[in-house]
Design an enzyme around this catalytic site. Sequence first.
Site, PDB file in Angstrom:
ATOM      1  N   GLU A  38       0.844  -1.199   0.000  1.00 16.60           N
ATOM      2  CA  GLU A  38       0.000   0.000   0.000  1.00 16.60           C
ATOM      3  C   GLU A  38       0.876   1.244   0.000  1.00 16.60           C
ATOM      4  O   GLU A  38       1.931   1.268   0.649  1.00 16.60           O
ATOM      5  CB  GLU A  38      -0.884  -0.037   1.251  1.00 16.60           C
ATOM      6  CG  GLU A  38      -1.945   1.035   1.292  1.00 16.60           C
ATOM      7  CD  GLU A  38      -2.906   0.857   2.481  1.00 16.60           C
ATOM      8  OE1 GLU A  38      -3.492  -0.230   2.637  1.00 16.60           O
ATOM      9  OE2 GLU A  38      -3.045   1.820   3.238  1.00 16.60           O
ATOM     10  N   ASP A  42       0.280   5.255   0.692  1.00 13.20           N
ATOM     11  CA  ASP A  42      -0.770   6.084   1.298  1.00 13.20           C
ATOM     12  C   ASP A  42      -0.487   7.561   1.346  1.00 13.20           C
ATOM     13  O   ASP A  42       0.572   7.959   1.844  1.00 13.20           O
ATOM     14  CB  ASP A  42      -0.839   5.756   2.803  1.00 13.20           C
ATOM     15  CG  ASP A  42      -1.673   4.580   3.114  1.00 13.20           C
ATOM     16  OD1 ASP A  42      -2.587   4.290   2.373  1.00 13.20           O
ATOM     17  OD2 ASP A  42      -1.377   3.957   4.159  1.00 13.20           O
ATOM     18  N   GLU A  61      -2.680  10.481   3.332  1.00 14.97           N
ATOM     19  CA  GLU A  61      -3.877  10.774   4.134  1.00 14.97           C
ATOM     20  C   GLU A  61      -3.791  12.225   4.575  1.00 14.97           C
ATOM     21  O   GLU A  61      -2.720  12.718   4.909  1.00 14.97           O
ATOM     22  CB  GLU A  61      -3.950   9.877   5.388  1.00 14.97           C
ATOM     23  CG  GLU A  61      -4.310   8.455   5.061  1.00 14.97           C
ATOM     24  CD  GLU A  61      -4.468   7.582   6.308  1.00 14.97           C
ATOM     25  OE1 GLU A  61      -4.501   8.101   7.444  1.00 14.97           O
ATOM     26  OE2 GLU A  61      -4.546   6.360   6.123  1.00 14.97           O
ATOM     27  N   ASP A  88       4.137   0.851   9.291  1.00 17.59           N
ATOM     28  CA  ASP A  88       4.947   1.518  10.322  1.00 17.59           C
ATOM     29  C   ASP A  88       6.057   2.363   9.706  1.00 17.59           C
ATOM     30  O   ASP A  88       7.179   2.384  10.218  1.00 17.59           O
ATOM     31  CB  ASP A  88       5.575   0.498  11.292  1.00 17.59           C
ATOM     32  CG  ASP A  88       4.528  -0.304  12.043  1.00 17.59           C
ATOM     33  OD1 ASP A  88       3.439   0.254  12.290  1.00 17.59           O
ATOM     34  OD2 ASP A  88       4.790  -1.476  12.361  1.00 17.59           O
ATOM     35  N   ARG A  89       5.754   3.033   8.615  1.00 22.76           N
ATOM     36  CA  ARG A  89       6.777   3.862   7.953  1.00 22.76           C
ATOM     37  C   ARG A  89       6.225   5.271   7.722  1.00 22.76           C
ATOM     38  O   ARG A  89       6.293   5.808   6.623  1.00 22.76           O
ATOM     39  CB  ARG A  89       7.159   3.237   6.608  1.00 22.76           C
ATOM     40  CG  ARG A  89       7.767   1.851   6.722  1.00 22.76           C
ATOM     41  CD  ARG A  89       8.340   1.425   5.387  1.00 22.76           C
ATOM     42  NE  ARG A  89       9.047   0.167   5.488  1.00 22.76           N
ATOM     43  CZ  ARG A  89       8.557  -1.000   5.071  1.00 22.76           C
ATOM     44  NH1 ARG A  89       7.370  -1.072   4.509  1.00 22.76           N
ATOM     45  NH2 ARG A  89       9.274  -2.110   5.196  1.00 22.76           N
TER      46      ARG A  89
END
Length: 285
Positions: free
Chosen positions: A97, A99, A101, A124-125
């Site tokens: 994924e 992302d 946001e 977690d990045r």
Amino acid sequence: MGSLVVFLWSFLSISAVGICSNYYQDFDISWGQGRANILDGGELLTLSLDNYSGSGFQSKNHYMFGIIDMQLKLVPGNSAGTVTAFYLSSGGVNHDEIDFEFLGNTSGEPYTVHTNVYTQGKGDREQQFRLWFDPTADFHSYSILWNPQTIIFSVDNTPLREFKNMENNGVPFPNTQPMKLYSSIWNADEWATRGGLIKTDWTQAPFTASYRNFHADACVVSSAAATACGASSDQEDRPWLSQKLDPNGEERLKWVQKTHMVYDYCTDGKRFPQGFPPECSSDQM
Ligand SMILES: *[C@@H]1O[C@H](CO)[C@@H](O)[C@H](O)[C@H]1NC(C)=O
Ligand SMILES: *[C@@H]1O[C@H](CO)[C@@H](O)[C@H](O)[C@H]1NC(C)=O
């Protein structure tokens, strides 16, 4: 340097003209029928969140590498508690994924742009940014370049973040699973604005984000099966397959990371008492 940016910008704008994106043709409303609307004959799409629920859409196609570009105008005014997302995802168990946001804020306070990369189910990045303009006042372009060497997040053609292929260092890279494009708006007031301290003000609802000028220069694959997209014979037809930052892009990226990044997982020692993830120690930053 300024003129190069202008040159690249006009070049990209021109190449996008004529490929009229149409939201009816390229997307399905995936939830919140009635709160998601396609307008102006397919040129504009709006997503709303009201006190009942949010809404979202997804691409009909799966993509395997490409440059995906969308113009968004985010929820204006008091948008605290709302999250508008724009991302590529493969779905599935060990999903990949990429992302974007956008975390809303109280009137006059800046949005936070939150980014993350999941590979083989592991995220977690996070890196977060403040923009250098008001993203609610007008449309701005948000894009993801994804090719076998790198992933680059850009805003109005300025790179915010790069995630390079570091499979050689044991970091998985998304290169086997096709992804769809998704977008949605929802209520996240239990965590989004100052860790959940600020709640959504429902007297301001509905909260509406607008989309236009979707453009994908990408390998479109018909199913979830990975294809040979990325073979060296493709390079001529698909310059984005080998695209990377030029020296000017590298400079811009450094500028954004130095002056507009407000969170970087690679400097958050508390989160990684056993040591930072391997990608943090390379030339990634
Ligand atoms: C949601 O908003 C509508 C329109 O403002 C209002 O009539 C309704 O009572 C609200 N519902 C809840 C659960 O707050
Ligand atoms: C909202 O604005 C405040 C004040 O500038 C800032 O501290 C906060 O991080 C902003 N963003 C979010 C999502 O809360």
